[in-house]
Every structure is written in C-alpha cells, then in structure tokens.
Design a protein around this motif. Structure first.
Motif, PDB file in Angstrom:
ATOM      1  N   LEU A  75      84.589  36.214  47.104  1.00  0.00           N
ATOM      2  CA  LEU A  75      83.614  35.142  46.908  1.00  0.00           C
ATOM      3  C   LEU A  75      82.564  35.528  45.866  1.00  0.00           C
ATOM      4  O   LEU A  75      82.147  34.690  45.060  1.00  0.00           O
ATOM      5  N   ILE A  76      82.141  36.795  45.888  1.00  0.00           N
ATOM      6  CA  ILE A  76      81.141  37.237  44.908  1.00  0.00           C
ATOM      7  C   ILE A  76      81.711  37.177  43.495  1.00  0.00           C
ATOM      8  O   ILE A  76      81.067  36.657  42.574  1.00  0.00           O
ATOM      9  N   PHE A  78      84.239  35.382  42.403  1.00  0.00           N
ATOM     10  CA  PHE A  78      84.463  33.979  42.069  1.00  0.00           C
ATOM     11  C   PHE A  78      83.152  33.282  41.714  1.00  0.00           C
ATOM     12  O   PHE A  78      83.088  32.502  40.756  1.00  0.00           O
ATOM     13  N   SER A  79      82.084  33.578  42.461  1.00  0.00           N
ATOM     14  CA  SER A  79      80.777  32.971  42.180  1.00  0.00           C
ATOM     15  C   SER A  79      80.225  33.420  40.829  1.00  0.00           C
ATOM     16  O   SER A  79      79.660  32.611  40.087  1.00  0.00           O
ATOM     17  N   ILE A  80      80.393  34.686  40.512  1.00  0.00           N
ATOM     18  CA  ILE A  80      79.906  35.185  39.212  1.00  0.00           C
ATOM     19  C   ILE A  80      80.665  34.517  38.065  1.00  0.00           C
ATOM     20  O   ILE A  80      80.068  34.108  37.064  1.00  0.00           O
ATOM     21  N   LEU A  82      82.103  31.549  38.136  1.00  0.00           N
ATOM     22  CA  LEU A  82      81.663  30.153  38.056  1.00  0.00           C
ATOM     23  C   LEU A  82      80.266  30.032  37.440  1.00  0.00           C
ATOM     24  O   LEU A  82      80.007  29.118  36.651  1.00  0.00           O
ATOM     25  N   LEU A  83      79.370  30.963  37.812  1.00  0.00           N
ATOM     26  CA  LEU A  83      78.032  30.939  37.210  1.00  0.00           C
ATOM     27  C   LEU A  83      78.113  31.115  35.696  1.00  0.00           C
ATOM     28  O   LEU A  83      77.429  30.414  34.943  1.00  0.00           O
ATOM     29  N   TYR A  84      78.940  32.030  35.268  1.00  0.00           N
ATOM     30  CA  TYR A  84      79.081  32.253  33.825  1.00  0.00           C
ATOM     31  C   TYR A  84      79.670  31.018  33.136  1.00  0.00           C
ATOM     32  O   TYR A  84      79.221  30.619  32.058  1.00  0.00           O
ATOM     33  N   PHE A  91      73.159  33.429  33.635  1.00  0.00           N
ATOM     34  CA  PHE A  91      73.519  33.791  35.011  1.00  0.00           C
ATOM     35  C   PHE A  91      73.038  35.187  35.370  1.00  0.00           C
ATOM     36  O   PHE A  91      73.001  35.551  36.543  1.00  0.00           O
ATOM     37  N   ALA A  94      70.378  35.044  37.842  1.00  0.00           N
ATOM     38  CA  ALA A  94      70.897  34.841  39.198  1.00  0.00           C
ATOM     39  C   ALA A  94      71.413  36.146  39.790  1.00  0.00           C
ATOM     40  O   ALA A  94      71.202  36.428  40.977  1.00  0.00           O
ATOM     41  N   ILE A  98      70.064  37.870  43.181  1.00  0.00           N
ATOM     42  CA  ILE A  98      70.993  38.242  44.259  1.00  0.00           C
ATOM     43  C   ILE A  98      70.857  39.722  44.597  1.00  0.00           C
ATOM     44  O   ILE A  98      70.829  40.114  45.766  1.00  0.00           O
TER      45      ILE A  98
END
Length: 144
Positions: A75-76, A78-80, A82-84, A91, A94, A98
């Motif tokens: 999840l981490i 994948f989130s990074i 998506l943020l990029y 990002f 962010a 975090i």
C-alpha cells in the motif's frame, strides 16, 4: 460487493484469532494442571495465570493484525506511485509529513509499551495477592 468481501475477510480473521487464543489458553491450562507446586518453584500461580492471559491476548492480536500488516508495504509503494503520478515532485512534502507521523507513532508506541509493563506489574501483584488469599482460605478450611 467489495465491502461484503472485506467484511467477510475481517470476520474470518477475528474468528481465527479468537479460536487460536482459546486453543492456546486451553493447552497451557492443561499443562498447568499436570504440574505440581513442588516442581514449579520459579513462578507462582498468579504469575502463570497472568502470563497465560497476556500471551493469549497477544496471540489473538497477532492473528487479527497480521493479514493487514502484511499489506502495508504494498500500500505504501502504491500510494507513493499514485502521489507522484497525480501531483508530481511535490509529493516529497507528503513523504516528509508521513515520515514525521511514523516517527511520532513510534515514540508513542514506546511510551505505550512502558506503561503496559507498569500495568502488567500491578496486575501480576494483584493476581499474586488474590492467589495467596485463596490458598490461605483453603488452608484455614482444611485445618478447621
């Protein structure tokens, strides 16, 4: 549909955790019944009961959280990604936020562990006192 599958998965995790904790507690209680007080001089009855209760709760918590914790690295990442993709190089802010919250959470977990140890010490003392009172009542009843 996704919510139903997620709730079913959570229910299965909680059911497995509860059954495993009860099974471990039962096995340890059976082992305690086989021990005699003469062979077990290292721990008092109250200490053993406290160990059983705490360890079975830890095991239940492990079975509850292990599937969720195993997903966290994915999840981490994948989130990074998506943020990029959505906001570009900003990002990094962010990521810093975090990181700050992860470090704060770590510090709070250390404090929680310290207070948990203090609590366990007082629970152990209380259990020892209750066990001693019950043993004394048995002694008085036996000789009266």
């Amino acid at each position: 549909l996704v919510r139903i599958i997620r709730e079913n998965n959570l229910f299965s995790q909680l059911k497995l955790a509860s059954k495993s904790g009860q099974a471990i507690t039962g096995v340890v209680y059976q082992k305690i019944l086989k021990l005699s007080n003469a062979t077990n001089k290292k721990y008092k009855k109250g200490d053993i009961i406290t160990f059983i209760q705490i360890d079975s709760k830890k095991l239940e918590f492990l079975f509850e959280t292990l599937p969720s914790v195993s997903k966290i690295p994915f999840l981490i990442v994948f989130s990074i990604i998506l943020l990029y993709l959505f906001i570009g190089l900003t990002f990094i802010i962010a990521i810093v936020v975090i990181t700050v919250f992860v470090l704060a959470n770590y510090y709070l977990a250390l404090l929680n562990s310290k207070f948990q140890k203090l609590r366990m010490k007082s629970v152990s003392e209380r259990t020892n006192n209750v066990s001693e009172v019950i043993d004394n009542i048995k002694f008085i009843k036996f000789y009266s």
